[in-house]
Design an enzyme around this catalytic site. Structure first.
Site, PDB file in Angstrom:
ATOM      1  N   ARG A  51       0.871  -1.175   0.000  1.00 35.20           N
ATOM      2  CA  ARG A  51       0.000   0.000   0.000  1.00 35.20           C
ATOM      3  C   ARG A  51       0.913   1.231   0.000  1.00 35.20           C
ATOM      4  O   ARG A  51       2.121   1.115   0.129  1.00 35.20           O
ATOM      5  CB  ARG A  51      -1.032  -0.012   1.144  1.00 35.20           C
ATOM      6  CG  ARG A  51      -0.662  -0.651   2.417  1.00 35.20           C
ATOM      7  CD  ARG A  51       0.456   0.024   3.154  1.00 35.20           C
ATOM      8  NE  ARG A  51       0.231   1.458   3.295  1.00 35.20           N
ATOM      9  CZ  ARG A  51       1.155   2.359   3.538  1.00 35.20           C
ATOM     10  NH1 ARG A  51       2.429   1.987   3.656  1.00 35.20           N
ATOM     11  NH2 ARG A  51       0.882   3.631   3.658  1.00 35.20           N
ATOM     12  N   GLY A  52       0.287   2.416  -0.138  1.00 37.85           N
ATOM     13  CA  GLY A  52       1.090   3.623  -0.292  1.00 37.85           C
ATOM     14  C   GLY A  52       1.233   3.907  -1.779  1.00 37.85           C
ATOM     15  O   GLY A  52       1.607   3.010  -2.551  1.00 37.85           O
ATOM     16  N   ARG A  94      -7.219  -0.612  -6.924  1.00 37.74           N
ATOM     17  CA  ARG A  94      -7.548   0.454  -5.963  1.00 37.74           C
ATOM     18  C   ARG A  94      -7.743   1.753  -6.762  1.00 37.74           C
ATOM     19  O   ARG A  94      -7.008   1.995  -7.720  1.00 37.74           O
ATOM     20  CB  ARG A  94      -6.442   0.635  -4.909  1.00 37.74           C
ATOM     21  CG  ARG A  94      -6.408  -0.517  -3.905  1.00 37.74           C
ATOM     22  CD  ARG A  94      -5.508  -0.194  -2.718  1.00 37.74           C
ATOM     23  NE  ARG A  94      -6.152   0.710  -1.776  1.00 37.74           N
ATOM     24  CZ  ARG A  94      -5.515   1.266  -0.740  1.00 37.74           C
ATOM     25  NH1 ARG A  94      -4.231   1.042  -0.539  1.00 37.74           N
ATOM     26  NH2 ARG A  94      -6.147   2.067   0.093  1.00 37.74           N
ATOM     27  N   GLN A 201      -2.002   2.256   9.858  1.00 40.83           N
ATOM     28  CA  GLN A 201      -0.704   2.352   9.166  1.00 40.83           C
ATOM     29  C   GLN A 201       0.320   3.091  10.020  1.00 40.83           C
ATOM     30  O   GLN A 201       1.524   2.822   9.935  1.00 40.83           O
ATOM     31  CB  GLN A 201      -0.868   3.086   7.814  1.00 40.83           C
ATOM     32  CG  GLN A 201      -1.604   2.305   6.744  1.00 40.83           C
ATOM     33  CD  GLN A 201      -3.089   2.608   6.739  1.00 40.83           C
ATOM     34  OE1 GLN A 201      -3.673   2.955   7.761  1.00 40.83           O
ATOM     35  NE2 GLN A 201      -3.717   2.461   5.586  1.00 40.83           N
ATOM     36  N   ASP A 242      -1.865  10.781  -2.044  1.00 37.00           N
ATOM     37  CA  ASP A 242      -2.258   9.714  -2.983  1.00 37.00           C
ATOM     38  C   ASP A 242      -2.617  10.259  -4.355  1.00 37.00           C
ATOM     39  O   ASP A 242      -2.481   9.577  -5.365  1.00 37.00           O
ATOM     40  CB  ASP A 242      -3.428   8.913  -2.418  1.00 37.00           C
ATOM     41  CG  ASP A 242      -2.938   8.021  -1.301  1.00 37.00           C
ATOM     42  OD1 ASP A 242      -2.808   8.526  -0.169  1.00 37.00           O
ATOM     43  OD2 ASP A 242      -2.631   6.850  -1.576  1.00 37.00           O
ATOM     44  N   LYS A 253      -4.614   9.906   3.161  1.00 38.92           N
ATOM     45  CA  LYS A 253      -5.299   9.019   4.114  1.00 38.92           C
ATOM     46  C   LYS A 253      -6.325   9.770   4.955  1.00 38.92           C
ATOM     47  O   LYS A 253      -6.074  10.879   5.412  1.00 38.92           O
ATOM     48  CB  LYS A 253      -4.229   8.369   4.997  1.00 38.92           C
ATOM     49  CG  LYS A 253      -4.721   7.398   6.043  1.00 38.92           C
ATOM     50  CD  LYS A 253      -5.632   6.322   5.502  1.00 38.92           C
ATOM     51  CE  LYS A 253      -5.041   5.545   4.344  1.00 38.92           C
ATOM     52  NZ  LYS A 253      -6.072   4.710   3.646  1.00 38.92           N
TER      53      LYS A 253
HETATM   54  O1  MRU Z   1      -4.493   3.155   2.124  1.00 39.40           O
HETATM   55  P1  MRU Z   1      -3.019   3.339   2.002  1.00 39.40           P
HETATM   56  O2  MRU Z   1      -2.239   2.808   3.149  1.00 39.40           O
HETATM   57  O3  MRU Z   1      -2.494   2.891   0.665  1.00 39.40           O
HETATM   58  O4  MRU Z   1      -2.845   4.912   2.052  1.00 39.40           O
HETATM   59  C1  MRU Z   1      -1.553   5.462   1.979  1.00 39.40           C
HETATM   60  C2  MRU Z   1      -1.528   6.915   2.198  1.00 39.40           C
HETATM   61  O5  MRU Z   1      -2.536   7.575   2.310  1.00 39.40           O
HETATM   62  C3  MRU Z   1      -0.179   7.549   2.200  1.00 39.40           C
HETATM   63  O6  MRU Z   1      -0.151   8.633   3.078  1.00 39.40           O
HETATM   64  C4  MRU Z   1       0.097   8.045   0.783  1.00 39.40           C
HETATM   65  O7  MRU Z   1      -0.017   7.001  -0.130  1.00 39.40           O
HETATM   66  C5  MRU Z   1       1.415   8.638   0.662  1.00 39.40           C
HETATM   67  S1  MRU Z   1       2.619   7.374   0.521  1.00 39.40           S
HETATM   68  C6  MRU Z   1       4.118   7.924   0.119  1.00 39.40           C
END
Ligand code: MRU
Length: 352
Positions: A51-52, A94, A201, A242, A253
């Site tokens: 994820r990320g 996603r 997270q 994102d 997030k």
């Molecule tokens: O749902 P996730 O864990 O994929 O969400 C990740 C985030 O919101 C991070 O803050 C974002 O991707 C920045 S990662 C460098």
């Protein structure tokens, strides 16, 4: 595959396969899972093994390469149809992180460039492109870190939300990359990590990742960020993103928007660290960014443990949008954009 950038390894290419650290199991268990097809990688993205935003983009690129390698002995027509199905599965994994679609578009361009070649020739070229995307992400994070580290004062108490670290990228991280670079430059930094309900997270990943590098970190519940700010205990906020709209609005997030509002109220600078691959010039403003909603079970409990009454209604949007007006600066690999807006974002992209 290019050399790793952090102690924490998120994705790696081993023996003709993609391996990804299982982020659902961290920090209790450090285990790598193997992936051999686009469908398997799509499932890994959907189920949050990886994820990320930038890490999802890298995984998707390797997903395409794996599919091409898997199908390389097929006739060109079957190869093309199979690879197309791989693209479709990955794109559906996603919806919010634009790096996924950015990486798939780049893989498609590479495929088109070599369209006159045989499947057996195309497959290794697609793998080389995936390696290049991985290496470019590390490089962008290092540059972002250098630019962003200048904004972090010695002794700063830095609040972050979710995990925008090595685990969310090919290595080094975006928001945590800024912190890593500040520490590498000799600054004393103390990180406050929001636990990041409901998937945790911050508690599971950011706390663990920073502890691997001996960077001091204090875990807090999301709702105590405002209290700490009101006491003058937070000097600066740095988060990732994102998807960033053309006007500078930032999807990140869920909970990021609340932190940004609190930061403005308490005059705490609020920075977003993200590579250019996170900017979506086709989306005019944050309201147009697709926001993923995940299973309400993520709120009713965690893992096997349920704490909410059976059958209670729950809603689980997992991203929110912070208006550009709340962002003190956007930290990118091309430099820092203070108070981002449509004009400055356009200029940034035109210069790239
Ligand atoms: O749902 P996730 O864990 O994929 O969400 C990740 C985030 O919101 C991070 O803050 C974002 O991707 C920045 S990662 C460098």
């Amino acid at each position: 595959m290019p050399a790793r950038a952090s102690k924490v390894e998120t994705l790696r290419w081993r023996d003709g396969r993609l391996e990804m650290i299982d982020q659902r199991a961290l920090p209790a268990l450090v285990r790598f899972l193997q992936f051999e097809s686009a469908a398997a990688v799509a499932d890994g993205i959907r189920s949050m093994v990886v994820r990320g935003a930038p890490a999802i983009g890298c995984a998707a690129a390797y997903g395409v390469a794996l599919e091409a390698l898997r199908l390389q002995r097929k006739q060109p027509a079957d190869f093309g149809a199979g690879l197309e199905a791989g693209f479709t599965a990955l794109a559906a994994s996603r919806p919010t992180a634009v790096n996924l679609f950015w990486a798939l578009a780049r893989m498609r361009i590479a495929w088109q460039t070599f369209s006159g070649s045989t499947p057996a020739q195309i497959a290794p070229m697609l793998l080389a492109e995936a390696h290049a995307i991985y290496a470019a992400d590390i490089e962008a994070n290092r540059r972002m870190g250098e630019h962003g580290a200048k904004l972090i004062e010695n002794g700063a108490r830095v609040l972050t939300h979710c995990n925008a670290g090595a685990l969310a990228t090919a290595g080094h991280g975006t928001a945590l990359g800024v912190i890593r670079s500040a520490v590498a430059a000799g600054k004393k930094v103390h990180v406050f990590a929001n636990e990041t309900r409901p998937f945790l997270q911050g508690a599971r990943l950011t706390a663990w990742e920073l502890m691997q590098d001996d960077i001091p970190v204090t875990l807090i519940v999301d709702s105590s960020a405002g209290f700490l700010m009101s006491r003058g205990e937070i000097d600066v906020v740095v988060v990732g993103a994102d998807r960033i709209a053309a006007n500078g609005d930032v999807a990140n997030k869920i909970g990021t928007y609340s932190v940004a509002v609190l930061a403005q109220r308490h005059r705490v600078p609020f920075y977003v660290a993200a590579p250019l691959s996170t900017i979506d010039a086709n989306i005019a403003c944050g309201a147009d960014i697709p926001i993923e909603e995940r299973s309400a079970d993520e709120i009713r409990g965690y893992g096997e443990t349920r704490w909410a009454p059976d059958g209670v209604m729950a809603r689980n949007p997992v991203f929110d949008v912070t208006p550009a007006g709340l962002v003190t600066g956007l930290i990118t690999e091309k430099g820092v954009v203070p108070a981002p807006d449509a004009g400055k974002i356009r200029k940034l992209l035109d210069a790239a």
